[in-house]
Write a protein that holds these residues in place. Structure first.
Motif, PDB file in Angstrom:
ATOM      1  N   SER A  60       0.803  -1.221   0.000  1.00  0.00           N
ATOM      2  CA  SER A  60       0.000   0.000   0.000  1.00  0.00           C
ATOM      3  C   SER A  60       0.836   1.272   0.000  1.00  0.00           C
ATOM      4  N   MET A  61       2.116   1.175   0.318  1.00  0.00           N
ATOM      5  CA  MET A  61       3.008   2.337   0.199  1.00  0.00           C
ATOM      6  C   MET A  61       4.451   1.866   0.284  1.00  0.00           C
ATOM      7  N   VAL A  62       5.341   2.696  -0.218  1.00  0.00           N
ATOM      8  CA  VAL A  62       6.780   2.418  -0.162  1.00  0.00           C
ATOM      9  C   VAL A  62       7.458   3.660   0.391  1.00  0.00           C
ATOM     10  N   GLY A  63       8.233   3.488   1.461  1.00  0.00           N
ATOM     11  CA  GLY A  63       8.888   4.651   2.032  1.00  0.00           C
ATOM     12  C   GLY A  63       9.362   4.430   3.445  1.00  0.00           C
ATOM     13  N   PHE A  64       9.460   5.489   4.196  1.00  0.00           N
ATOM     14  CA  PHE A  64      10.036   5.574   5.544  1.00  0.00           C
ATOM     15  C   PHE A  64      11.553   5.538   5.435  1.00  0.00           C
ATOM     16  N   VAL A  65      12.103   4.438   4.903  1.00  0.00           N
ATOM     17  CA  VAL A  65      13.479   4.445   4.412  1.00  0.00           C
ATOM     18  C   VAL A  65      13.409   3.976   2.960  1.00  0.00           C
ATOM     19  N   ALA A  66      14.477   4.191   2.213  1.00  0.00           N
ATOM     20  CA  ALA A  66      14.441   3.936   0.775  1.00  0.00           C
ATOM     21  C   ALA A  66      14.038   2.498   0.462  1.00  0.00           C
ATOM     22  N   GLY A  67      12.931   2.347  -0.260  1.00  0.00           N
ATOM     23  CA  GLY A  67      12.544   1.050  -0.786  1.00  0.00           C
ATOM     24  C   GLY A  67      11.791   0.140   0.154  1.00  0.00           C
ATOM     25  N   PRO A  71       8.736  -1.570   1.717  1.00  0.00           N
ATOM     26  CA  PRO A  71       7.317  -1.695   1.409  1.00  0.00           C
ATOM     27  C   PRO A  71       6.483  -1.938   2.666  1.00  0.00           C
ATOM     28  N   PHE A  72       5.359  -1.235   2.777  1.00  0.00           N
ATOM     29  CA  PHE A  72       4.358  -1.521   3.791  1.00  0.00           C
ATOM     30  C   PHE A  72       3.278  -2.374   3.135  1.00  0.00           C
ATOM     31  N   MET A  73       2.934  -3.500   3.765  1.00  0.00           N
ATOM     32  CA  MET A  73       2.041  -4.483   3.140  1.00  0.00           C
ATOM     33  C   MET A  73       0.834  -4.780   4.016  1.00  0.00           C
ATOM     34  N   PHE A  74      -0.289  -4.898   3.364  1.00  0.00           N
ATOM     35  CA  PHE A  74      -1.583  -5.111   4.009  1.00  0.00           C
ATOM     36  C   PHE A  74      -2.072  -6.506   3.611  1.00  0.00           C
ATOM     37  N   GLN A  75      -2.265  -7.397   4.588  1.00  0.00           N
ATOM     38  CA  GLN A  75      -2.623  -8.781   4.285  1.00  0.00           C
ATOM     39  C   GLN A  75      -4.027  -8.875   3.701  1.00  0.00           C
ATOM     40  N   MET A  76      -4.160  -9.628   2.621  1.00  0.00           N
ATOM     41  CA  MET A  76      -5.428  -9.718   1.901  1.00  0.00           C
ATOM     42  C   MET A  76      -6.295 -10.828   2.494  1.00  0.00           C
ATOM     43  N   GLY A 108       2.736  -5.593   7.413  1.00  0.00           N
ATOM     44  CA  GLY A 108       3.989  -6.273   7.224  1.00  0.00           C
ATOM     45  C   GLY A 108       4.949  -5.357   6.489  1.00  0.00           C
ATOM     46  N   CYS A 109       6.245  -5.645   6.579  1.00  0.00           N
ATOM     47  CA  CYS A 109       7.228  -4.857   5.843  1.00  0.00           C
ATOM     48  C   CYS A 109       8.450  -5.721   5.588  1.00  0.00           C
ATOM     49  N   ILE A 110       9.329  -5.212   4.726  1.00  0.00           N
ATOM     50  CA  ILE A 110      10.655  -5.783   4.534  1.00  0.00           C
ATOM     51  C   ILE A 110      11.640  -4.647   4.696  1.00  0.00           C
ATOM     52  N   TYR A 111      12.534  -4.758   5.670  1.00  0.00           N
ATOM     53  CA  TYR A 111      13.533  -3.713   5.885  1.00  0.00           C
ATOM     54  C   TYR A 111      14.531  -3.730   4.732  1.00  0.00           C
ATOM     55  N   SER A 112      14.592  -2.651   4.000  1.00  0.00           N
ATOM     56  CA  SER A 112      15.433  -2.600   2.805  1.00  0.00           C
ATOM     57  C   SER A 112      16.907  -2.398   3.126  1.00  0.00           C
ATOM     58  N   VAL A 113      17.193  -1.781   4.270  1.00  0.00           N
ATOM     59  CA  VAL A 113      18.572  -1.525   4.684  1.00  0.00           C
ATOM     60  C   VAL A 113      18.725  -1.848   6.162  1.00  0.00           C
ATOM     61  N   LYS A 114      19.960  -2.009   6.598  1.00  0.00           N
ATOM     62  CA  LYS A 114      20.244  -2.245   8.009  1.00  0.00           C
ATOM     63  C   LYS A 114      20.050  -0.952   8.780  1.00  0.00           C
ATOM     64  N   GLY A 115      19.401  -1.031   9.951  1.00  0.00           N
ATOM     65  CA  GLY A 115      19.217   0.179  10.735  1.00  0.00           C
ATOM     66  C   GLY A 115      18.253  -0.017  11.883  1.00  0.00           C
ATOM     67  N   PHE A 175      12.857  -1.624  -5.634  1.00  0.00           N
ATOM     68  CA  PHE A 175      12.116  -2.650  -6.357  1.00  0.00           C
ATOM     69  C   PHE A 175      10.605  -2.498  -6.250  1.00  0.00           C
ATOM     70  N   PHE A 176      10.070  -2.326  -5.039  1.00  0.00           N
ATOM     71  CA  PHE A 176       8.622  -2.376  -4.852  1.00  0.00           C
ATOM     72  C   PHE A 176       7.942  -1.087  -5.307  1.00  0.00           C
ATOM     73  N   ARG A 177       6.677  -1.258  -5.748  1.00  0.00           N
ATOM     74  CA  ARG A 177       5.816  -0.145  -6.112  1.00  0.00           C
ATOM     75  C   ARG A 177       4.477  -0.328  -5.412  1.00  0.00           C
ATOM     76  N   ALA A 178       3.838   0.785  -5.072  1.00  0.00           N
ATOM     77  CA  ALA A 178       2.499   0.701  -4.485  1.00  0.00           C
ATOM     78  C   ALA A 178       1.577  -0.026  -5.460  1.00  0.00           C
ATOM     79  N   GLY A 179       0.822  -0.999  -4.928  1.00  0.00           N
ATOM     80  CA  GLY A 179      -0.058  -1.805  -5.754  1.00  0.00           C
ATOM     81  C   GLY A 179       0.479  -3.192  -6.046  1.00  0.00           C
ATOM     82  N   ASP A 180       1.762  -3.434  -5.766  1.00  0.00           N
ATOM     83  CA  ASP A 180       2.313  -4.785  -5.928  1.00  0.00           C
ATOM     84  C   ASP A 180       1.606  -5.760  -4.987  1.00  0.00           C
TER      85      ASP A 180
END
Length: 293
Positions: free
Chosen positions: A150-157, A159-164, A195-202, A232-237
């Motif tokens: 549903s969105m990509v951000g906070f840190v570069a890349g 993804p914030f994910m909403f379970q269907m 859900g999310c995937i941390y794109s970088v260490k931090g 990589f990720f885009r909103a709507g994936d």
């Protein structure tokens, strides 16, 4: 389903914020998507950035080129001009995940003093909080249904994910009481219903469930799936997690390092109305499209 009134507010002299809904839902996301797409197509002088989020969007503008009131009037005019078509050309992406891996386990054990339940791991805590008897059942629930980015951000890349799934089936786990100062890159995390995937260490505060060996942020664009963008990720994936073991994790990591790993994706046209009419049937169609040879 009646629509809420959009709440607008200005942030300083250069930002307009539009809150579509107080809670995340696919209809709220699609309303924001359609309004921002229409606004982009208007190509108004003075608009610098349009950032779509879960159930809101924000516009950065130059007040010397477009006045705040003029911009607000333009955006408000889009509320009644929306189409009744809610479809999106997108991708279904399979993300391999090594759940309960040793690296996130080592990290979470260093931060038990910041956790609601120090005697449990993040997976154990999430499983018990959601009524699952063991982490295997919880992992099955986490990986069984697809997730909507549903969105990509906070840190570069990231993804914030909403379970269907239906709302009563959504996995919910609070964030850490105090954020960690360390989170491994490519950690699969969860906070609230997202859900999310941390794109970088931090730093981070989401519960840690596992790691994917697949890079999702690559400034060098060395991976085949990253050649079009460093993010990589885009909103709507649409994302489908696939549990893997340590051996497969190592095999994929080696393929990633050699530049030969090919991420499993499929194009898909998502229709919101069809999904809302029969969610379980539609999810089956999504998975069939992903695994159809």
């Amino acid at each position: 389903m009646s629509e809420q009134s959009i709440r607008y507010s200005f942030g300083g002299d250069e930002h307009l914020f539009a809150e579509i809904s107080e809670s995340m839902s696919l209809p709220a996301f699609f309303r924001g998507l359609e309004m921002t797409n229409r606004l982009t197509a208007m190509n108004l002088s003075g608009i610098l950035d349009i950032c779509l989020a879960n159930a809101s969007f924000q516009i950065r503008f130059n007040p010397d080129l477009i006045s705040p009131q003029a911009l607000l009037d333009k955006v408000k005019s889009l509320e009644s001009a929306r189409s009744t078509t809610h479809s999106l050309n997108t991708r279904i992406i399979e993300i391999p995940v090594y759940y309960n891996d040793p690296w996130t386990h080592e990290t979470l054990m260093r931060f038990r003093d910041r956790h609601q339940s120090p005697e449990q791991t993040d997976l154990e805590y999430a499983a018990s909080l959601n009524g699952y008897g063991n982490i295997e059942d919880f992992i099955r629930a986490h990986s069984h249904s697809p997730w909507f980015v549903s969105m990509v951000g906070f840190v570069a890349g990231l993804p914030f994910m909403f379970q269907m799934v239906e709302q009563e089936q959504q996995l919910e786990v609070p964030k850490y009481l105090t954020p960690r100062t360390d989170t491994p890159k490519q950690t699969v995390g969860h906070g609230g219903c997202f859900g999310c995937i941390y794109s970088v260490k931090g730093a981070g505060g989401y519960q840690m469930f596992g790691m994917t060996p697949v890079p999702i942020y690559d400034p060098q664009q060395s991976m085949p799936h990253m050649k079009d963008s460093i993010v990589f990720f885009r909103a709507g994936d649409i994302v489908k997690f696939r549990p893997i073991d340590q051996l497969e994790y190592q095999q994929i990591t080696q393929a990633v390092e050699s530049g030969t790993y090919v991420l499993h994706t499929r194009p898909f046209r998502f229709d919101l109305q069809e999904y809302l009419a029969a969610p379980e049937d539609y999810k089956s169609r999504i998975l069939e499209a992903l695994y159809d040879n």
